[in-house]
Write an enzyme that holds these catalytic residues in place. Structure first.
Site, short mmCIF file in Angstrom:
data_model
loop_
_atom_site.label_atom_id
_atom_site.label_comp_id
_atom_site.label_asym_id
_atom_site.label_seq_id
_atom_site.Cartn_x
_atom_site.Cartn_y
_atom_site.Cartn_z
N SER A 16 0.83 -1.21 0.00
CA SER A 16 0.00 0.00 0.00
C SER A 16 0.85 1.25 0.00
CB SER A 16 -0.97 0.02 1.18
OG SER A 16 -0.58 -0.82 2.20
N HIS A 68 -3.51 -3.67 -5.45
CA HIS A 68 -3.77 -3.22 -4.08
C HIS A 68 -5.20 -3.54 -3.68
CE1 HIS A 68 -4.16 0.14 -0.93
NE2 HIS A 68 -3.49 -0.85 -0.41
N ASN A 80 -5.76 6.29 -0.75
CA ASN A 80 -5.05 6.85 0.40
C ASN A 80 -4.57 8.27 0.14
OD1 ASN A 80 -5.55 4.61 1.87
ND2 ASN A 80 -3.50 3.75 1.76
N GLU A 110 -6.89 -1.54 -6.65
CA GLU A 110 -6.13 -0.55 -7.41
C GLU A 110 -5.06 -1.31 -8.20
OE1 GLU A 110 -6.34 3.54 -4.78
OE2 GLU A 110 -5.24 1.86 -3.94
#
Ligand SMILES: NC(=O)c1ccc[n+]([C@@H]2O[C@H](COP(=O)([O-])OP(=O)(O)OC[C@H]3O[C@@H](n4cnc5c(N)ncnc54)[C@H](O)[C@@H]3O)[C@@H](O)[C@H]2O)c1
Length: 592
Positions: free
Chosen positions: A428, A449, A499, A461
């Site tokens: 991540s 991800h 994120n 992702e």
């Protein structure tokens, strides 16, 4: 004695004004609804009719309630009709001079006890108040879009607002079923101050072609459970309004992250103001319609031409933690043969036991048959020997988040795996290119991800480096769809989409708390009941873990060197003190 509100006025019957009229009228209050021209009044009336028509169709109100609601509303184009209102809420476009002019005019028309409220999202209420002869009766009453749905209302109290004025407005907001919070006069108040940095960031991601509009929006919906993606939300808010809000916030705080992304201004100038004009980031069936229709940017269905997909029937997973276990189950459920590698027999047994337990629950709840569960378990092959990955078509690694350990694994996989096998990492935060460069086949290395819990969260992702082959990206995208996931695609930089959009916003919330502008409870309420987010920022930070959050924020800061991304000192202090959130019983809140 507190004021009785039986007759209120609303000026400006656009996106917000029409909704505010509906809220008051639905609660039995007479409303004088004013706009500038007959045409604008007609448009406002039709907004209201559409909204109440939908409520009627959905059985939220019956015919008599519908008719009563409309019976409470009278329409006008002159301000004199507002003379006997006890409160007037202004919802005209977000321009300070226009608002000041309107308040000065209203001041001379309404009675001495009447309250004047602005629905401004960001402009200084104090300055608007100063344009009147009686600034103590001016407040902000900031509704959220759509006003009939969102429960949150910010009541903005300036340094001159009289106590009885904001108390009465707060009581009125409660009477019309809203959740009011009293806040000071700072651009963006609570919710927009936190929301617009995030929205602006999403626009710059889109503008720089880091990801497509569909992928940015899907990421926040599927990765964070948001009701809408940021670009769809901007279309709903209106890009002209969004521009003004950002511009005001920037001018007040000089935070570069609030400087409106250039494309917003360009779109506004071109008339692409969002839903209300039928085009914004997306194209809509008609002006005012919520229905998105395909346009030139809509991604083509199926696989890109000229790209030959690689066949993926067997996969390998390295790791035995939460993510690895989830990913193994997901692949096996989708019919793939899964070879999984862990460091010891104990760990392998642990993974198998967790999947067996999860499958037993699925059978018990009727989500799978016993045969399906048995077949799934039959597709699992456990091993402690990485060499057993020689024949798999794709390997996903989900081992420790440590670059050296991952590099060691990738260089070994490079020697073991057959030519053409895809090597994926679930990292991540680490640069994927650093894993790719230790292999002799960087074109085959990609990020996948997954989100936790992998069995449930739909988002993946798919992260490409500067070296990843187009066929590898296309194959992994297709594989994600095949295993029931929703792939979004982006480049190899810190935070990817989710994120990178989420953590600066969480950091801003901490800074707001630290500045004593609002309490953690009020901030959480604002984001949940004003923006429909599933959790407030402090609830979420405590669940994610403050140490994990701090680590992500540090990565983002180091990657982008944005001063605004520097972790809030309060977060650093809490982590130093060992207050890491729910897992330690104390974070922003204390747990039993
Ligand atoms: N759009 C949102 O999501 C949102 C949310 C909360 C608050 N707000 C705030 O609400 C206000 C209105 O925004 P909007 O999005 O509804 O804008 P809008 O453009 O949809 O509507 C503005 C309305 O005001 C009318 N108007 C313009 N000049 C006028 C005048 N001189 N007298 C009377 N009416 C006039 C227009 O005809 C139009 O009907 C702004 O201050 C905005 O910041 C917007």
């Amino acid at each position: 004695m507190s004021r009785e509100f039986t007759r209120v006025g609303v000026i400006g019957l656009g996106t917000m004004g029409a909704g505010i009229v509906e809220v008051f009228a639905r609660n039995g209050i007479d409303v004088v609804a004013v706009d500038i021209t007959d045409e604008a009044v007609e448009r406002g009336r039709s907004f209201l009719a559409k909204s109440t028509g939908r409520a009627l169709d959905r059985g939220k109100i019956d015919q008599s309630e519908h008719d009563t609601l409309h019976g409470h509303v009278t329409y006008a184009t002159d301000f004199e009709s507002l003379a006997d209102c006890q409160l007037v809420v202004e919802a005209v476009p977000e321009h300070l001079d226009l608002k000041k002019e309107i308040f000065a005019k209203l001041d001379a028309i309404v009675g001495p006890d009447a309250i004047l409220a602005t629905n401004t999202s960001s402009l200084p209420v104090t300055e608007i108040a100063a344009s009147t002869t009686s600034p103590k009766r001016i407040v902000g009453m900031h509704f959220f879009n759509p006003a009939p749905v969102q429960q949150f209302v910010e009541v903005i109290r300036t340094v001159i607002t009289a106590d009885d004025v904001f108390e009465d407005v707060k009581a009125l907001a409660e009477r019309i079923d809203k959740k009011p919070v009293i806040v000071g006069d700072k651009a963006g108040f609570i919710a927009n101050a936190l929301l617009f940095g995030y929205l602006n960031h999403a626009v710059s991601m889109f503008e720089s072609r880091y990801a497509t509009r569909e992928d940015i929006d899907a990421s926040m919906k599927l990765g964070c459970g948001y009701p809408m993606g940021p670009l769809a939300l901007l279309d709903l808010i209106g890009l002209d309004t969004a521009y003004e809000i950002l511009d005001t916030m920037y001018k007040q705080g000089r935070d570069r992250l609030h400087a409106p992304s250039p494309i917003i201004k360009q779109m506004v100038s071109a008339g692409l103001k969002g839903r209300k004009t039928g085009r914004g980031f997306y194209t809509y069936a008609a002006a005012g319609s919520p229905e998105v229709v395909a346009d030139a940017q809509t991604p083509a269905e199926g696989i890109a031409q000229g790209v030959a997909l690689r066949e993926i029937s067997s996969v390998g997973v390295v790791g035995s933690g939460t993510m690895a276990t989830g990913i193994i189950e997901v692949f096996a459920k989708a019919g793939k043969s899964v070879t999984f590698v862990a460091r010891s027999q104990d760990k392998l047994d642990g993974v198998r036991a967790a999947i067996e337990k999860s499958q037993a629950r699925a059978v018990e709840k009727g989500r799978a048959t016993q045969e399906e569960a048995d077949a799934l378990l039959g597709r699992l092959h456990a091993t402690t020997d990485r060499a057993d990955l020689a024949e798999v078509d794709l390997v996903v690694e989900a081992i420790a988040e440590d670059l050296e350990i991952k590099q060691e694994l990738f260089s070994e996989l490079d020697k073991i795996c057959k030519p053409g096998a895809i090597l994926a990492t679930t990292t991540s935060s680490l640069p994927i290119i650093d894993c790719a460069r230790v292999t002799s086949r960087p074109q085959d290395v990609v990020g996948m991800h997954f989100f936790n819990p992998a069995q449930i969260m739909k988002l993946v992702e798919v992260v490409h480096t500067v070296s990843t082959g187009d066929d590898v990206i296309a194959t992994v995208q297709e594989l994600c769809r095949e295993i029931g996931k929703h792939p979004v695609t982006c480049g190899d930089r810190s935070g990817f989409i989710v994120n990178a959009l989420l953590f600066p916003y969480l950091n801003d919330a901490i800074k707001m708390l630290d500045a004593n502008y609002a309490t953690a409870d009020d901030i959480d309420t604002a984001m949940k009941t004003g923006c429909g987010l599933p959790m407030g920022p402090f609830e979420l930070l405590d669940v994610v873990g403050l140490d994990v959050s701090l680590a992500i924020e540090r990565e983002l800061y180091i990657e982008f060197r944005e001063p605004g991304y520097a972790p809030a000192p309060l977060l650093e202090h809490l982590v130093t003190a060992g207050y890491l959130g729910r897992k330690t019983g104390r974070g922003f809140r204390t747990y039993a």
